[in-house]
Design a protein around this motif. Sequence first.
Motif, short mmCIF file in Angstrom:
data_model
loop_
_atom_site.label_atom_id
_atom_site.label_comp_id
_atom_site.label_asym_id
_atom_site.label_seq_id
_atom_site.Cartn_x
_atom_site.Cartn_y
_atom_site.Cartn_z
N ILE A 91 0.84 -1.20 0.00
CA ILE A 91 0.00 0.00 0.00
C ILE A 91 0.87 1.25 0.00
O ILE A 91 0.58 2.22 -0.69
CB ILE A 91 -0.96 0.00 1.21
N ASN A 92 1.97 1.23 0.74
CA ASN A 92 2.87 2.37 0.80
C ASN A 92 3.36 2.76 -0.59
O ASN A 92 3.37 3.93 -0.95
CB ASN A 92 4.05 2.08 1.73
N GLY A 93 3.78 1.78 -1.38
CA GLY A 93 4.24 2.06 -2.74
C GLY A 93 3.15 2.66 -3.61
O GLY A 93 3.38 3.62 -4.35
N LEU A 94 1.94 2.13 -3.50
CA LEU A 94 0.82 2.64 -4.29
C LEU A 94 0.42 4.05 -3.85
O LEU A 94 0.12 4.91 -4.68
CB LEU A 94 -0.37 1.69 -4.20
N VAL A 95 0.42 4.30 -2.54
CA VAL A 95 0.10 5.64 -2.04
C VAL A 95 1.14 6.65 -2.53
O VAL A 95 0.80 7.77 -2.93
CB VAL A 95 0.00 5.64 -0.49
N THR A 96 2.40 6.26 -2.53
CA THR A 96 3.45 7.16 -3.04
C THR A 96 3.22 7.50 -4.50
O THR A 96 3.31 8.66 -4.90
CB THR A 96 4.85 6.51 -2.85
N ILE A 97 2.89 6.51 -5.30
CA ILE A 97 2.61 6.75 -6.73
C ILE A 97 1.40 7.67 -6.87
O ILE A 97 1.41 8.61 -7.67
CB ILE A 97 2.37 5.42 -7.46
N LEU A 98 0.37 7.42 -6.09
CA LEU A 98 -0.83 8.25 -6.16
C LEU A 98 -0.56 9.69 -5.70
O LEU A 98 -1.15 10.64 -6.21
CB LEU A 98 -1.97 7.62 -5.35
N GLU A 99 0.34 9.84 -4.75
CA GLU A 99 0.72 11.19 -4.32
C GLU A 99 1.49 11.90 -5.43
O GLU A 99 1.23 13.08 -5.71
CB GLU A 99 1.54 11.13 -3.04
N ILE A 100 2.40 11.21 -6.08
CA ILE A 100 3.16 11.79 -7.18
C ILE A 100 2.23 12.19 -8.32
O ILE A 100 2.40 13.25 -8.94
CB ILE A 100 4.24 10.81 -7.67
N LYS A 101 1.22 11.36 -8.58
CA LYS A 101 0.27 11.66 -9.64
C LYS A 101 -0.72 12.75 -9.25
O LYS A 101 -1.48 13.23 -10.08
CB LYS A 101 -0.51 10.39 -10.03
N GLY A 102 -0.72 13.15 -7.99
CA GLY A 102 -1.57 14.25 -7.55
C GLY A 102 -2.92 13.85 -6.99
O GLY A 102 -3.77 14.71 -6.80
N TYR A 103 -3.14 12.59 -6.72
CA TYR A 103 -4.42 12.14 -6.18
C TYR A 103 -4.49 12.25 -4.66
O TYR A 103 -5.57 12.41 -4.10
CB TYR A 103 -4.71 10.70 -6.59
N PHE A 104 -3.37 12.10 -3.99
CA PHE A 104 -3.32 12.12 -2.53
C PHE A 104 -2.37 13.20 -2.04
O PHE A 104 -1.44 13.59 -2.74
CB PHE A 104 -2.77 10.79 -1.98
N ARG A 105 -2.62 13.61 -0.82
CA ARG A 105 -1.66 14.39 -0.04
C ARG A 105 -1.46 13.62 1.25
O ARG A 105 -2.42 13.08 1.81
CB ARG A 105 -2.18 15.79 0.27
N THR A 106 -0.23 13.55 1.72
CA THR A 106 0.04 12.89 2.99
C THR A 106 0.70 13.87 3.93
O THR A 106 1.51 14.70 3.51
CB THR A 106 0.94 11.65 2.81
N SER A 107 0.34 13.78 5.18
CA SER A 107 0.92 14.64 6.20
C SER A 107 0.77 13.97 7.55
O SER A 107 -0.33 13.54 7.91
CB SER A 107 0.22 16.01 6.21
#
Length: 103
Positions: free
Chosen positions: A79-95
Amino acid sequence: TGNHVEIVDGSIESDVGMLKYCLSTPDSLEGMDEDKFKSSNDLKDLSPEEKNVYLKARELGECTLEDLAFELKKAVYDINGLVTILEIKGYFRTSLGKITLAK
């Protein structure tokens, strides 16, 4: 050699050995190009796995990697890898360990 830590304008940068990382606070996101962040309706550039993670996060609202892993019955590292990809693509923000949909 010593370690170097610098706090400038809402971000923290650190050199530890050969590893360099930067953590940003929400305040340091001001002025970023908002066009980078995708509309939640535009999912055509996602793989099936990315789409599943995105849709589950949208269903859960603010969540953690562990929440997504539990709900999707997958390992946190996957999940971590997929979340990182989604953040790079602009779908997620993490904080601070929380995952939110980009606006």
